[in-house]
Write a protein that holds these residues in place. Structure first.
Motif, PDB file in Angstrom:
ATOM      1  N   TRP A  22       2.615   3.137   7.889  1.00  0.00           N
ATOM      2  CA  TRP A  22       2.182   3.700   6.619  1.00  0.00           C
ATOM      3  C   TRP A  22       3.157   4.705   6.022  1.00  0.00           C
ATOM      4  CZ3 TRP A  22      -1.316   1.839   3.552  1.00  0.00           C
ATOM      5  CH2 TRP A  22      -1.857   2.612   2.535  1.00  0.00           C
ATOM      6  N   ILE A  23       3.510   5.723   6.770  1.00  0.00           N
ATOM      7  CA  ILE A  23       4.349   6.797   6.235  1.00  0.00           C
ATOM      8  C   ILE A  23       5.767   6.312   5.980  1.00  0.00           C
ATOM      9  CG2 ILE A  23       5.387   9.035   6.817  1.00  0.00           C
ATOM     10  CD1 ILE A  23       2.668   9.691   8.190  1.00  0.00           C
ATOM     11  N   ALA A  24       6.290   5.489   6.869  1.00  0.00           N
ATOM     12  CA  ALA A  24       7.635   4.948   6.656  1.00  0.00           C
ATOM     13  C   ALA A  24       7.681   4.088   5.409  1.00  0.00           C
ATOM     14  CB  ALA A  24       8.066   4.142   7.881  1.00  0.00           C
ATOM     15  N   ASP A  25       6.653   3.268   5.225  1.00  0.00           N
ATOM     16  CA  ASP A  25       6.598   2.377   4.071  1.00  0.00           C
ATOM     17  C   ASP A  25       6.385   3.153   2.777  1.00  0.00           C
ATOM     18  OD1 ASP A  25       6.084  -0.416   2.851  1.00  0.00           O
ATOM     19  OD2 ASP A  25       4.238   0.646   2.364  1.00  0.00           O
ATOM     20  N   ARG A  26       5.525   4.150   2.824  1.00  0.00           N
ATOM     21  CA  ARG A  26       5.126   4.875   1.621  1.00  0.00           C
ATOM     22  C   ARG A  26       6.153   5.881   1.146  1.00  0.00           C
ATOM     23  NH1 ARG A  26       0.005   8.609   2.345  1.00  0.00           N
ATOM     24  NH2 ARG A  26       1.568   9.873   3.421  1.00  0.00           N
ATOM     25  N   GLN A  27       6.765   6.638   2.073  1.00  0.00           N
ATOM     26  CA  GLN A  27       7.631   7.722   1.618  1.00  0.00           C
ATOM     27  C   GLN A  27       8.943   7.882   2.369  1.00  0.00           C
ATOM     28  OE1 GLN A  27       4.156  10.317   2.824  1.00  0.00           O
ATOM     29  NE2 GLN A  27       5.770  11.855   2.785  1.00  0.00           N
ATOM     30  N   SER A  28       8.960   7.687   3.696  1.00  0.00           N
ATOM     31  CA  SER A  28      10.220   7.883   4.421  1.00  0.00           C
ATOM     32  C   SER A  28      11.266   6.860   3.997  1.00  0.00           C
ATOM     33  CB  SER A  28       9.978   7.805   5.933  1.00  0.00           C
ATOM     34  OG  SER A  28       9.016   8.745   6.345  1.00  0.00           O
ATOM     35  N   GLY A  29      10.857   5.593   3.905  1.00  0.00           N
ATOM     36  CA  GLY A  29      11.779   4.551   3.472  1.00  0.00           C
ATOM     37  C   GLY A  29      12.303   4.791   2.071  1.00  0.00           C
ATOM     38  N   PRO A  30      11.421   5.005   1.072  1.00  0.00           N
ATOM     39  CA  PRO A  30      11.915   5.304  -0.274  1.00  0.00           C
ATOM     40  C   PRO A  30      12.801   6.541  -0.341  1.00  0.00           C
ATOM     41  CG  PRO A  30       9.626   4.624  -0.376  1.00  0.00           C
ATOM     42  CD  PRO A  30       9.968   4.757   1.088  1.00  0.00           C
ATOM     43  N   LEU A  31      12.496   7.564   0.479  1.00  0.00           N
ATOM     44  CA  LEU A  31      13.338   8.765   0.500  1.00  0.00           C
ATOM     45  C   LEU A  31      14.742   8.429   0.989  1.00  0.00           C
ATOM     46  CD1 LEU A  31      13.295  11.996   0.323  1.00  0.00           C
ATOM     47  CD2 LEU A  31      13.116  11.880   2.808  1.00  0.00           C
TER      48      LEU A  31
ATOM     49  N   ALA B  51      16.120   5.482   0.978  1.00  0.00           N
ATOM     50  CA  ALA B  51      16.742   4.574  -0.001  1.00  0.00           C
ATOM     51  C   ALA B  51      17.339   5.353  -1.169  1.00  0.00           C
ATOM     52  CB  ALA B  51      15.714   3.572  -0.500  1.00  0.00           C
ATOM     53  N   LYS B  52      16.707   6.464  -1.541  1.00  0.00           N
ATOM     54  CA  LYS B  52      17.166   7.241  -2.696  1.00  0.00           C
ATOM     55  C   LYS B  52      18.253   8.242  -2.340  1.00  0.00           C
ATOM     56  CE  LYS B  52      15.442  10.004  -6.579  1.00  0.00           C
ATOM     57  NZ  LYS B  52      14.223  10.525  -7.261  1.00  0.00           N
ATOM     58  N   TYR B  53      18.118   8.899  -1.193  1.00  0.00           N
ATOM     59  CA  TYR B  53      19.023  10.001  -0.868  1.00  0.00           C
ATOM     60  C   TYR B  53      19.920   9.737   0.338  1.00  0.00           C
ATOM     61  CZ  TYR B  53      16.012  12.770  -3.972  1.00  0.00           C
ATOM     62  OH  TYR B  53      15.309  13.246  -5.046  1.00  0.00           O
ATOM     63  N   GLY B  54      19.600   8.728   1.143  1.00  0.00           N
ATOM     64  CA  GLY B  54      20.328   8.526   2.389  1.00  0.00           C
ATOM     65  C   GLY B  54      21.736   7.989   2.203  1.00  0.00           C
ATOM     66  N   THR B  55      22.524   8.126   3.260  1.00  0.00           N
ATOM     67  CA  THR B  55      23.871   7.553   3.255  1.00  0.00           C
ATOM     68  C   THR B  55      23.775   6.043   3.461  1.00  0.00           C
ATOM     69  OG1 THR B  55      24.130   7.783   5.649  1.00  0.00           O
ATOM     70  CG2 THR B  55      24.778   9.680   4.280  1.00  0.00           C
TER      71      THR B  55
ATOM     72  N   ALA C  47      22.481  12.961  10.707  1.00  0.00           N
ATOM     73  CA  ALA C  47      21.030  13.137  10.691  1.00  0.00           C
ATOM     74  C   ALA C  47      20.571  13.796   9.390  1.00  0.00           C
ATOM     75  CB  ALA C  47      20.587  13.989  11.878  1.00  0.00           C
ATOM     76  N   LEU C  48      21.493  14.453   8.694  1.00  0.00           N
ATOM     77  CA  LEU C  48      21.177  15.109   7.436  1.00  0.00           C
ATOM     78  C   LEU C  48      20.886  14.071   6.358  1.00  0.00           C
ATOM     79  CD1 LEU C  48      21.127  17.740   5.654  1.00  0.00           C
ATOM     80  CD2 LEU C  48      23.567  17.291   5.218  1.00  0.00           C
ATOM     81  N   VAL C  49      19.744  14.237   5.677  1.00  0.00           N
ATOM     82  CA  VAL C  49      19.383  13.340   4.574  1.00  0.00           C
ATOM     83  C   VAL C  49      19.775  13.998   3.260  1.00  0.00           C
ATOM     84  CG1 VAL C  49      17.528  12.080   3.421  1.00  0.00           C
ATOM     85  CG2 VAL C  49      17.435  12.444   5.892  1.00  0.00           C
ATOM     86  N   GLY C  50      20.559  13.284   2.468  1.00  0.00           N
ATOM     87  CA  GLY C  50      20.942  13.822   1.168  1.00  0.00           C
ATOM     88  C   GLY C  50      21.938  14.956   1.292  1.00  0.00           C
ATOM     89  N   THR C  51      21.778  15.957   0.415  1.00  0.00           N
ATOM     90  CA  THR C  51      22.724  17.064   0.326  1.00  0.00           C
ATOM     91  C   THR C  51      22.159  18.311   0.977  1.00  0.00           C
ATOM     92  OG1 THR C  51      23.532  16.176  -1.780  1.00  0.00           O
ATOM     93  CG2 THR C  51      24.076  18.468  -1.279  1.00  0.00           C
ATOM     94  N   GLU C  52      22.969  18.963   1.771  1.00  0.00           N
ATOM     95  CA  GLU C  52      22.534  20.210   2.389  1.00  0.00           C
ATOM     96  C   GLU C  52      22.108  21.213   1.314  1.00  0.00           C
ATOM     97  OE1 GLU C  52      24.204  23.931   5.104  1.00  0.00           O
ATOM     98  OE2 GLU C  52      25.468  22.140   4.816  1.00  0.00           O
ATOM     99  N   GLY C  53      20.969  21.840   1.524  1.00  0.00           N
ATOM    100  CA  GLY C  53      20.470  22.825   0.586  1.00  0.00           C
ATOM    101  C   GLY C  53      19.632  22.257  -0.548  1.00  0.00           C
ATOM    102  N   GLN C  54      19.532  20.932  -0.632  1.00  0.00           N
ATOM    103  CA  GLN C  54      18.750  20.292  -1.700  1.00  0.00           C
ATOM    104  C   GLN C  54      17.435  19.713  -1.179  1.00  0.00           C
ATOM    105  OE1 GLN C  54      19.645  20.354  -5.057  1.00  0.00           O
ATOM    106  NE2 GLN C  54      21.069  21.831  -4.156  1.00  0.00           N
ATOM    107  N   GLY C  55      17.021  20.181  -0.011  1.00  0.00           N
ATOM    108  CA  GLY C  55      15.822  19.635   0.604  1.00  0.00           C
ATOM    109  C   GLY C  55      14.562  19.826  -0.222  1.00  0.00           C
ATOM    110  N   TRP C  56      14.473  20.933  -0.971  1.00  0.00           N
ATOM    111  CA  TRP C  56      13.262  21.165  -1.750  1.00  0.00           C
ATOM    112  C   TRP C  56      13.097  20.115  -2.847  1.00  0.00           C
ATOM    113  CZ3 TRP C  56       8.925  23.528  -0.953  1.00  0.00           C
ATOM    114  CH2 TRP C  56       8.038  23.680  -2.026  1.00  0.00           C
ATOM    115  N   ASP C  57      14.174  19.815  -3.559  1.00  0.00           N
ATOM    116  CA  ASP C  57      14.102  18.787  -4.600  1.00  0.00           C
ATOM    117  C   ASP C  57      13.752  17.432  -3.989  1.00  0.00           C
ATOM    118  OD1 ASP C  57      14.707  20.625  -6.548  1.00  0.00           O
ATOM    119  OD2 ASP C  57      16.867  20.197  -6.525  1.00  0.00           O
ATOM    120  N   GLN C  58      14.325  17.160  -2.828  1.00  0.00           N
ATOM    121  CA  GLN C  58      14.060  15.878  -2.177  1.00  0.00           C
ATOM    122  C   GLN C  58      12.613  15.779  -1.712  1.00  0.00           C
ATOM    123  OE1 GLN C  58      18.613  15.745  -0.338  1.00  0.00           O
ATOM    124  NE2 GLN C  58      16.880  15.343   1.004  1.00  0.00           N
ATOM    125  N   VAL C  59      12.093  16.834  -1.112  1.00  0.00           N
ATOM    126  CA  VAL C  59      10.733  16.778  -0.591  1.00  0.00           C
ATOM    127  C   VAL C  59       9.720  16.743  -1.731  1.00  0.00           C
ATOM    128  CG1 VAL C  59      10.049  19.220  -0.399  1.00  0.00           C
ATOM    129  CG2 VAL C  59       9.381  17.611   1.374  1.00  0.00           C
TER     130      VAL C  59
END
Length: 383
Positions: free
Chosen positions: A94-103, A105-109, A229-241
């Motif tokens: 559920w969580i991987a499909d709903r939000q972890s995967g899209p996150l 896909a949008k921010y990951g390397t 292991a870092l997702v997206g840009t360091e320091g931009q976690g609030w916008d991502q979450v």
């Protein structure tokens, strides 16, 4: 400022999938009692998730290049709605499909996408959420867990709580501080993918009133993380979450948590015409609320399809949806108490008892009512 929710409809090509999903899930859940089906998106069943993945119903909105379906959010809405209506056990993926995967896909390397997304789509990688912390309540900006640079990687220390199904999951995406202090609020927060089998990770289940242990507390004791292991840009976690929470709060699961209980009660009424007559007003109330909430959820899905991030709109649907979900066991208990001499329906009673025990958590998960209403007020320009 919050924008008006547009009137929207599920496209015919997405709606056409409903019959196939309904037929599958009805057969799969045919012999499962309602008190078990009532757990639905808290029901952890990897084998069932694998069956869904084989049919292309996991990772539907993820890019085809990484094993996903490349479909719209409306297509996923139809599948999810039918799964929840039947009380299917979807919690594993559920969580991987709903939000972890899209996150991801949008921010990951590119490396992260190629490693994690195919596993998610095949129901081989299960994720939990690493946002809340002990002593922080719903104030995510005050998180105390910290990742510090060491060589070409990171060292993570801290705790997370309310990490649903953590004992059964492979990974957690944790929101932690990488610079500054809690006084800096949103600045200096980052997200990391943590393998829960890593040395230094301890998962302790938390038992709830219903006797389940969905929730857990996770301890990170000097956990070594590689740089990727870092997702997206360091320091931009609030916008991502914040973007991630729009996915978490926008789906039909925010209005269907009590749907199996409601269905069980309706079946009970059909066998007792006198009681049905006395419950017409209550039935009409539930129907009207559900119809409006469903239309609102469809409108939020439309915004997701348009590439928007409807953070405030999703918070509004989640808040109203939770109020509706929690009202069902309370009002049904009162309705049943009005006929103290009526024959008891054992399955209905067991389902009602479960819903009453778990319902208080519905206004906690995904953001408390107070936090959501503060967001809505800001979106309306009231604060």
């Amino acid at each position: 400022m919050i924008s008006p929710l547009p009137l929207a409809a599920i496209p015919p090509n997405c709606e056409a999938r409903r019959e196939q999903v309904t037929a599958f899930v009805r057969e799969a859940m045919r012999t499962v009692p309602p008190e078990i089906r009532a757990r639905s998106w808290m029901g952890f069943d990897p084998a069932f998730s694998h069956q869904l993945a084989e049919r292309g119903w996991v990772g539907m909105t993820l890019p085809k290049a990484y094993g996903g379906g490349g479909e719209s959010h409306f297509a996923r809405f139809v599948v999810v709605e039918e799964l929840l209506a039947a009380g299917a056990p979807v919690s594993a993926h559920w969580i991987a499909d709903r939000q972890s995967g899209p996150l991801i896909a949008k921010y990951g390397t590119e490396t992260q996408k190629r490693f994690y997304l195919p596993k998610i789509c095949n129901a081989q990688a299960f994720f939990c959420i690493g946002m809340s912390e002990p002593n922080s309540g719903s104030d995510l900006a005050s998180v105390g867990s910290r990742a510090q640079r060491r060589g070409d990687g990171w060292v993570l220390s801290g705790r997370k709580i309310w990490t649903t199904n953590a004992p059964h999951c492979h990974y957690i995406i944790a929101l932690v501080r990488t610079s500054g202090s809690a006084a800096d609020r949103h600045a200096g927060l980052s997200q990391f993918i943590v393998d829960l089998s890593s040395p230094g990770v301890t998962v302790r289940p938390i038992h709830d009133l219903a006797g389940d242990a969905h929730f857990s507390e996770i301890f990170f004791d000097d956990v070594l993380l590689s740089d990727d292991a870092l997702v997206g840009t360091e320091g931009q976690g609030w916008d991502q979450v914040t973007a991630e929470l729009a996915f978490e709060r926008s789906g039909p699961e925010r209005i269907y948590s009590s749907i199996v209980l409601l269905e069980t009660w309706l079946n009970y009424l059909r066998g007792a015409a006198s009681r049905e007559a006395n419950c017409i007003a209550l039935l009409g109330r539930f129907t009207a609320h559900l119809a409006v909430l469903r239309e609102m959820s469809i409108s939020v899905t439309h915004k997701l399809c348009m590439g928007e991030s409807p953070v405030v709109e999703a918070a509004l649907v989640k808040d109203l949806g939770t109020e509706f979900e929690q009202s069902i066991p309370t009002l049904l208990a009162d309705a049943l108490a009005a006929f103290p001499d009526a024959a008891e329906d054992a399955a209905l009673t067991r389902t009602l008892v479960y819903a009453q025990q778990i319902a208080p958590s519905w206004s906690l998960r995904g953001g408390t009512r107070e936090i959501l209403r503060g967001m809505i007020a800001r979106g309306l320009g009231l604060r």
